[in-house]
Design a protein around this motif. Structure first.
Motif, PDB file in Angstrom:
ATOM      1  N   ASP A 198      -3.946   1.675   2.824  1.00 40.61           N
ATOM      2  CA  ASP A 198      -2.430   1.379   3.427  1.00 40.61           C
ATOM      3  C   ASP A 198      -2.565   0.920   4.862  1.00 40.61           C
ATOM      4  OD1 ASP A 198      -1.328   1.849   1.141  1.00 40.61           O
ATOM      5  OD2 ASP A 198      -0.390   3.776   1.554  1.00 40.61           O
ATOM      6  N   ARG A 199      -3.196   2.002   5.621  1.00 41.41           N
ATOM      7  CA  ARG A 199      -3.197   1.671   6.897  1.00 41.41           C
ATOM      8  C   ARG A 199      -4.196   0.455   7.392  1.00 41.41           C
ATOM      9  NH1 ARG A 199      -2.449   6.016  10.615  1.00 41.41           N
ATOM     10  NH2 ARG A 199      -1.964   7.785   9.228  1.00 41.41           N
ATOM     11  N   ASP A 200      -5.330   0.136   6.380  1.00 37.86           N
ATOM     12  CA  ASP A 200      -6.019  -1.016   6.475  1.00 37.86           C
ATOM     13  C   ASP A 200      -5.156  -2.362   6.012  1.00 37.86           C
ATOM     14  OD1 ASP A 200      -8.028   0.227   7.248  1.00 37.86           O
ATOM     15  OD2 ASP A 200      -9.142   0.159   5.402  1.00 37.86           O
ATOM     16  N   ALA A 231      -2.759  -2.912   9.016  1.00 34.97           N
ATOM     17  CA  ALA A 231      -3.341  -3.773  10.161  1.00 34.97           C
ATOM     18  C   ALA A 231      -3.742  -5.061   9.913  1.00 34.97           C
ATOM     19  CB  ALA A 231      -4.818  -3.126  10.444  1.00 34.97           C
ATOM     20  N   LEU A 232      -4.305  -5.484   8.603  1.00 37.46           N
ATOM     21  CA  LEU A 232      -4.628  -6.766   8.067  1.00 37.46           C
ATOM     22  C   LEU A 232      -3.179  -7.769   8.420  1.00 37.46           C
ATOM     23  CD1 LEU A 232      -6.901  -6.489   5.163  1.00 37.46           C
ATOM     24  CD2 LEU A 232      -7.325  -7.750   7.483  1.00 37.46           C
ATOM     25  N   HIS A 233      -2.029  -6.985   7.956  1.00 42.82           N
ATOM     26  CA  HIS A 233      -0.945  -7.816   8.007  1.00 42.82           C
ATOM     27  C   HIS A 233      -0.488  -8.248   9.396  1.00 42.82           C
ATOM     28  CE1 HIS A 233       3.449  -8.981   7.831  1.00 42.82           C
ATOM     29  NE2 HIS A 233       3.713  -7.746   8.650  1.00 42.82           N
ATOM     30  N   VAL A 234      -0.509  -7.396  10.200  1.00 40.28           N
ATOM     31  CA  VAL A 234      -0.432  -7.426  11.670  1.00 40.28           C
ATOM     32  C   VAL A 234      -1.489  -8.457  12.276  1.00 40.28           C
ATOM     33  CG1 VAL A 234      -0.589  -6.391  13.882  1.00 40.28           C
ATOM     34  CG2 VAL A 234       0.557  -5.126  12.380  1.00 40.28           C
ATOM     35  N   ALA A 235      -2.428  -8.685  11.604  1.00 36.09           N
ATOM     36  CA  ALA A 235      -3.540  -9.738  12.292  1.00 36.09           C
ATOM     37  C   ALA A 235      -3.388 -11.065  11.524  1.00 36.09           C
ATOM     38  CB  ALA A 235      -4.995  -9.277  11.672  1.00 36.09           C
ATOM     39  N   GLY A 236      -2.404 -10.903  10.570  1.00 41.34           N
ATOM     40  CA  GLY A 236      -2.069 -12.414   9.953  1.00 41.34           C
ATOM     41  C   GLY A 236      -2.430 -12.637   8.683  1.00 41.34           C
ATOM     42  N   ASP A 237      -3.023 -11.403   7.881  1.00 41.41           N
ATOM     43  CA  ASP A 237      -3.429 -11.770   6.672  1.00 41.41           C
ATOM     44  C   ASP A 237      -2.006 -11.811   5.781  1.00 41.41           C
ATOM     45  OD1 ASP A 237      -3.728 -10.716   3.670  1.00 41.41           O
ATOM     46  OD2 ASP A 237      -5.931 -10.658   4.516  1.00 41.41           O
ATOM     47  N   ASP A 238      -1.909 -12.971   4.799  1.00 41.06           N
ATOM     48  CA  ASP A 238      -0.652 -13.220   4.059  1.00 41.06           C
ATOM     49  C   ASP A 238      -0.609 -12.556   2.847  1.00 41.06           C
ATOM     50  OD1 ASP A 238      -2.613 -14.772   2.877  1.00 41.06           O
ATOM     51  OD2 ASP A 238      -1.372 -16.521   2.947  1.00 41.06           O
ATOM     52  N   GLN A 239      -1.666 -11.732   2.360  1.00 43.36           N
ATOM     53  CA  GLN A 239      -1.681 -11.073   1.279  1.00 43.36           C
ATOM     54  C   GLN A 239      -1.426  -9.766   1.426  1.00 43.36           C
ATOM     55  OE1 GLN A 239      -4.733 -12.166  -1.460  1.00 43.36           O
ATOM     56  NE2 GLN A 239      -4.508 -14.351  -0.792  1.00 43.36           N
TER      57      GLN A 239
END
Length: 190
Positions: free
Chosen positions: A14-16, A19-27
């Motif tokens: 969940d944490r990863d 972090a990916l979402h904050v970095a712009g990952d759309d999935q």
């Protein structure tokens, strides 16, 4: 699928994912939603006891989490952070709806006399509606949703001692309203 050889998004913590979402990952956030929507729905439904309102609260909560993901400090589990956001969305909706929201029936243990159990449920509903919001939220989380005191404290943003005292005061008020001594059980009709 995740990017950069990280494997499927579903394999990440969940944490990863956050972090990916904050970095712009759309999935990444879609996966968080998939993992936690059912539990958040259950919390919202237990809090507001209205399926339509619960759906709105879950939507409000996940939109807020999506927008404020960069505010996640990591001092609690992502699930706890989501609980807090969804419960706050519930409380906000209840406040906007009316000062003391009407609470639909809460489930009780099976009883032989359906009429008597309906009266008891209505009495409990009335007693819960009369509780201050903080006590009601603490009781719903701890007693009705079996959330541990420490997690309920994080969700509601208060100290564990506050949750314990809100639950104790709420239980005492419910017992008084229902004409019970604290710790006593209603007498079963035979």
């Amino acid at each position: 699928m995740g990017s950069g050889g990280a494997g499927p998004v579903a394999d990440l913590s969940d944490r990863d994912l956050l972090a990916l979402h904050v970095a712009g990952d759309d999935q990444a956030f879609a996966e968080l939603f998939r993992r936690h929507k059912d539990r958040m729905w259950a919390v919202a439904l237990r809090t507001v006891r209205d399926p339509e309102l619960a759906a709105d609260c879950v939507q409000d909560g996940f939109i807020a989490a999506f927008r404020r993901a960069d505010s996640f400090r990591g001092d609690a589990a992502v699930t706890t952070w989501l609980h807090r956001i969804v419960v706050n969305a519930c409380l906000d909706r209840l406040r906007r709806r009316r000062p003391t929201a009407e609470l639909p029936e809460y489930e009780l243990a099976d009883r032989h006399d359906h009429h008597a159990s309906t009266e008891v449920r209505l009495d409990i509903q009335e007693a819960l509606a009369a509780l201050p919001e903080g006590q009601r939220a603490a009781l719903v989380l701890v007693d009705m949703h079996a959330v541990p005191v420490a997690e309920a404290a994080l969700i509601l943003g208060v100290a564990e001692g506050t949750i314990k005292s809100r639950c104790a005061r709420g239980r005492a008020a419910l017992a008084q309203h229902l004409g019970l001594t604290p710790g006593a059980r209603p007498v079963e009709a035979h």
